[in-house]
Structures are given as structure tokens and as C-alpha cells.
Design an enzyme around this catalytic site. Structure first.
Site, PDB file in Angstrom:
ATOM      1  N   MET A  65       0.729  -1.169  -0.516  1.00 51.30           N
ATOM      2  CA  MET A  65      -0.126   0.187  -0.074  1.00 51.30           C
ATOM      3  C   MET A  65       0.519   0.998   0.229  1.00 51.30           C
ATOM      4  O   MET A  65       2.214   1.137   0.827  1.00 51.30           O
ATOM      5  CB  MET A  65      -1.291   0.046   0.814  1.00 51.30           C
ATOM      6  CG  MET A  65      -1.440  -1.005   1.692  1.00 51.30           C
ATOM      7  SD  MET A  65      -2.682  -1.207   3.290  1.00 51.30           S
ATOM      8  CE  MET A  65      -4.117   0.305   2.741  1.00 51.30           C
ATOM      9  N   SER A  66       0.443   1.996  -0.934  1.00 57.11           N
ATOM     10  CA  SER A  66       1.439   3.566  -0.624  1.00 57.11           C
ATOM     11  C   SER A  66       0.928   4.344   0.513  1.00 57.11           C
ATOM     12  O   SER A  66       0.189   4.319   1.158  1.00 57.11           O
ATOM     13  CB  SER A  66       0.846   4.101  -2.253  1.00 57.11           C
ATOM     14  OG  SER A  66       1.128   3.755  -3.468  1.00 57.11           O
ATOM     15  N   ARG A  67       2.017   5.068   0.853  1.00 60.40           N
ATOM     16  CA  ARG A  67       1.851   6.220   1.814  1.00 60.40           C
ATOM     17  C   ARG A  67       0.442   6.650   1.130  1.00 60.40           C
ATOM     18  O   ARG A  67       0.699   7.484   0.081  1.00 60.40           O
ATOM     19  CB  ARG A  67       3.219   6.932   1.975  1.00 60.40           C
ATOM     20  CG  ARG A  67       4.448   6.447   2.248  1.00 60.40           C
ATOM     21  CD  ARG A  67       5.665   7.508   2.164  1.00 60.40           C
ATOM     22  NE  ARG A  67       5.888   8.167   1.884  1.00 60.40           N
ATOM     23  CZ  ARG A  67       6.016   9.913   2.257  1.00 60.40           C
ATOM     24  NH1 ARG A  67       6.303   9.795   3.116  1.00 60.40           N
ATOM     25  NH2 ARG A  67       5.768  10.177   0.888  1.00 60.40           N
ATOM     26  N   ARG A  74      -1.042  11.479  -6.301  1.00 60.65           N
ATOM     27  CA  ARG A  74      -1.132  10.959  -7.627  1.00 60.65           C
ATOM     28  C   ARG A  74      -3.202  11.250  -7.690  1.00 60.65           C
ATOM     29  O   ARG A  74      -3.237  12.029  -8.705  1.00 60.65           O
ATOM     30  CB  ARG A  74      -0.896   9.372  -7.531  1.00 60.65           C
ATOM     31  CG  ARG A  74       0.350   9.274  -7.364  1.00 60.65           C
ATOM     32  CD  ARG A  74       0.467   7.528  -7.922  1.00 60.65           C
ATOM     33  NE  ARG A  74       0.122   7.396  -7.372  1.00 60.65           N
ATOM     34  CZ  ARG A  74       0.488   6.473  -6.083  1.00 60.65           C
ATOM     35  NH1 ARG A  74       1.813   7.005  -5.445  1.00 60.65           N
ATOM     36  NH2 ARG A  74       0.089   5.244  -5.310  1.00 60.65           N
TER      37      ARG A  74
END
Length: 225
Positions: A65-67, A74
């Protein structure tokens, strides 16, 4: 939940939102969508105590999971409106999908790992996010039956946006991805957040939104996962 635990959870959530804002996210609708989407509902069980921190978290299939701050940047770059139809490439946990669903009319999210796609779909149903669907598919070569999209977001880095995605971007539409590029004389590649707009006449215009970091995309669907 005890009063002390509830207070701690509130403070963690507030700190997370502050981190997202400090990363440069200013769009109030994006901030509200992040605030409303419970990250802990999408994080693997053993990492849920870390869900409200601005850090990447491991997922199955070697993914993560991205920060939230990076994800927020984004998503903000897309400038999503309530009437927009959104394609997400790389569902992961489904957390980003849940945020996109709060901003748009419809979200179609494609995930190459069947395990992740099934789990994300279950979480989105439980939320619920009725205007979002997670499918097991190759997001870099989507089926023509999916139609066109006003906004496209890639949750993985590439050397260039796939022609298959640019073809299904509507006039006036926008695509956001992270581009890997090799500067002359440098051994390590750089990554930049890029927005591609389809402007009048069908011409594509790129805007460099600055440094960004994201794992590289993999073509095709996973055979075993």
C-alpha cells in the site's frame, strides 16, 4: 473502544491528514475523501495498528500500500469531478479505489493479481462503495468492452504510458502515472509524476509534476496468484 484508545485513534488520523497536507495536497475534496476512507479497513490485519500512519504497508503477492501522502498527490493531480468515469490500474488493497469512488461517478479498477482483486472487491462491497468495481485483469491492456474513461491513474511506474490506455482516454481527459527515466551520466533512474491531458484536436500534452517514487509495473496477469 476505551476513551483513551478512541483519543489515540483520532490523534493518529489527524496526524495522517496533516502529513498528506504537508506533502502538498490542497484540494479539499481529495482531503475529505481521504478522511472518509478508513485505511484500516484495507490494511492486512497484522498491520492495522499502523494503518493511520503515513507509511507504506506490505500486501500479499509482494505488493504494498502506498503512503497516503503519495497516493493523495497522484489522485489530486487527476482533478476528478463527480461526473467522471475513472480507470485505476493496480487495485492493490482497494484503498485508493475507495478514495477515487468518493470523488467520481464510477471507478473501474484492474488488478493483475487475482488474490488481491478478490480481497479488494470484498472490502469495497463491505465499505460499501457501490460505484466501484475491482476486476482481475491486465490493466496495461484493458478489454475494449470497458469503454472510455475521463480519468486514468496508474498505481505503478512505467517508462511511458501504454498506447492502449491513451486510446481509451476521452477528449478532455487526463492520465496520471509515474515515469522512470534515465538521465545522461547517471546510473540510477529517476522517477517523475507525469500528467497527460488529451486536449482539443486529440493532441496529448504532458506536464511534469515533480519527483515521485513508485514500484515498477509488470505486464500481464499473474498466473499463480
Amino acid at each position: 473502544m476505551s476513551e483513551a484508545a478512541a483519543r489515540a485513534a483520532f490523534e493518529e488520523r489527524a496526524a495522517l491528514l496533516l502529513a498528506v497536507r504537508q506533502a502538498g495536497v490542497r484540494d479539499i475534496s481529495v482531503m475529505r475523501a481521504i478522511e472518509a476512507a478508513p485505511r484500516e479497513a484495507f490494511a492486512p490485519y497484522k498491520f492495522r495498528d499502523l494503518a493511520n500512519r503515513n507509511m507504506a504497508l506490505p500486501l500479499g503477492c509482494g505488493q504494498s500500500m502506498s503512503r497516503p501522502a503519495d497516493l493523495g498527490r497522484r489522485i489530486e493531480a487527476l482533478r476528478i469531478g463527480r461526473g467522471h468515469r475513472v480507470l485505476e490500474v493496480g487495485t492493490g488493497s482497494g484503498y485508493g479505489t475507495a478514495i477515487l469512488a468518493r470523488l467520481s461517478r464510477e471507478v473501474v479498477s484492474l488488478e493483475r493479481y487475482e488474490t488481491l482483486a478478490i480481497e479488494a472487491a470484498r472490502r469495497l462491497t463491505a465499505l460499501p462503495a457501490a460505484n466501484a468495481v475491482a476486476l482481475h485483469a491486465d490493466g496495461l491492456a484493458p478489454e475494449a468492452s470497458l469503454g472510455e474513461f475521463d480519468r486514468i491513474i496508474l498505481q505503478a511506474a512505467l517508462d511511458a504510458p501504454p498506447a492502449a490506455l491513451l486510446r481509451i482516454l476521452t477528449p478532455g481527459g487526463s492520465l496520471v502515472y509515474v515515469r522512470r527515466e534515465f538521465a545522461e551520466g547517471e546510473k540510477r533512474p529517476r522517477q517523475r509524476l507525469i500528467k497527460v491531458d488529451r486536449i482539443e484536436g486529440g493532441e496529448l500534452r504532458e506536464t511534469d509534476l515533480g519527483p515521485h517514487s513508485l514500484g515498477m509495473a509488470t505486464i500481464g496477469t499473474a498466473k499463480a496468484l
